[in-house]
Design an enzyme around this catalytic site. Structure first.
Site, short mmCIF file in Angstrom:
data_model
loop_
_atom_site.label_atom_id
_atom_site.label_comp_id
_atom_site.label_asym_id
_atom_site.label_seq_id
_atom_site.Cartn_x
_atom_site.Cartn_y
_atom_site.Cartn_z
CG ASP A 4 -5.81 -3.92 -4.18
OD1 ASP A 4 -6.11 -3.03 -3.37
OD2 ASP A 4 -4.69 -4.46 -4.22
CG HIS A 30 -5.39 -2.84 -0.01
ND1 HIS A 30 -4.63 -2.43 -1.09
CD2 HIS A 30 -4.96 -2.09 1.05
CE1 HIS A 30 -3.79 -1.47 -0.70
NE2 HIS A 30 -3.97 -1.26 0.59
CB SER A 70 -0.95 -0.05 1.20
OG SER A 70 -2.02 0.85 1.03
#
Length: 309
Positions: free
Chosen positions: A261, A288, A121
């Site tokens: 995601d 994610h 991320s």
């Protein structure tokens, strides 16, 4: 409790313009001295989510004998908090976090040994911009669930929201319009979005819950750089695009994201276009956090990538 050698420590860090002594907390799992594989530095997301939700990466220690360095980036977890820096976009920058990472690498004498980096991320954005500077010692790079462009991340998010039930869309739009993100309606709508596009494991793994707890405890960096939520992006990163710098990355790179995601293919694809030596894998049953959602396949792909030379 880890069955592998584990060392924890604090490294002094002179954070520019912080006005106080700072330190970075870290933990090494595995044997740095005995392993024949390069250690892996794990860069967590947020910013401010803390290291805990990446705990599944310890599978790589067991299955591939890869030592892993976890740490809490400045502003969260067991590292120095700077709550008075809320809204200070000149303080919360890539340069700050890169300086912290360099400081930690030098403290642990990893330059001459060589190391790999996995960023998830926000951590993948940081990893990409760090790798673009071609740091001494970096051998391989993994970018997981990370946007290469925040405008494209926002555009992808709009598309995902448009596919939600109309009442959920309406609740999210109302929160956006009023700036009130604490109503039961908005929190319920956000929870549905998160369950589909952030982590599809139910109930949420404890370490993932800890990431949300870390962000709730101290959202200074997150609010300043991203905004009030994964859905509302109005922080200093809102116009950021790293695809041009990514052309400078000169190590083999593994690019990962999930089919569902929140970091959609729209904003991941520029990494693939920009980085010269790259392989892109999409996890078909993940959002994610494929390192939890498709844990076995994730570790197999990452472990083989990091240990093949």
């Amino acid at each position: 409790m880890s069955a592998y050698p584990t060392v924890e420590g604090q490294v002094p860090f002179e954070a520019p313009n912080s006005g106080r002594p700072c330190s970075t907390w870290y933990k090494v799992v595995g044997d740095l001295e005995q392993s024949t594989n390069y250690p892996l530095i794990a860069l967590h997301g947020g910013p401010g989510a803390g290291h805990e939700y990446l705990a599944s990466l310890m599978d790589l220690v067991e299955q591939y004998s890869i030592p892993i360095l976890f740490y809490d980036q400045i502003g969260c977890g067991r590292s120095t908090h700077l709550r008075d820096k809320m809204g200070d976009a000149d303080f919360w920058t890539f340069d700050l976090f890169i300086a912290e990472l360099d400081n930690l690498i030098d403290h642990l004498h990893l330059r001459s040994r060589g190391f790999c980096i996995l960023g998830q991320s926000w951590g993948g954005m940081l990893a990409g911009m760090y790798a673009a500077r071609r740091p001494e010692g970096l051998r391989k790079l993994v970018i997981a669930g990370s946007p290469a462009s925040f405008p494209l991340f926002v555009e992808g998010g709009k598309r995902l929201r448009a596919a939600l039930p109309s009442d959920i869309q309406k609740a999210l739009e109302e929160g956006d319009r009023t700036g009130n993100f604490d109503t039961p309606e908005y929190e319920r709508a956000s929870a549905i979005f998160y369950a589909q596009h952030v982590c599809r494991v139910s109930p949420l793994p404890g370490p993932v819950q800890q990431a949300f707890a870390n962000l709730k405890d101290d959202h200074t960096a997150y609010n300043t750089m991203q905004g009030p939520s994964e859905i509302v992006v109005d922080g200093s990163l809102k116009d950021w695009d790293g695809s041009e710098q990514a052309k400078n990355i000169n190590v083999s790179t593994l690019l990962l994201n999930g089919r569902y995601d929140e970091v959609s293919e729209l904003c991941v694809e520029p990494w693939f276009r920009s980085i010269p030596r790259i392989k892109w894998v999409v996890f078909e049953n993940s959002s994610h956090m494929a390192h939890w959602e498709e844990r076995e396949r994730y570790m197999q792909l990452v472990g083989r990538f990091l240990t093949s030379y």
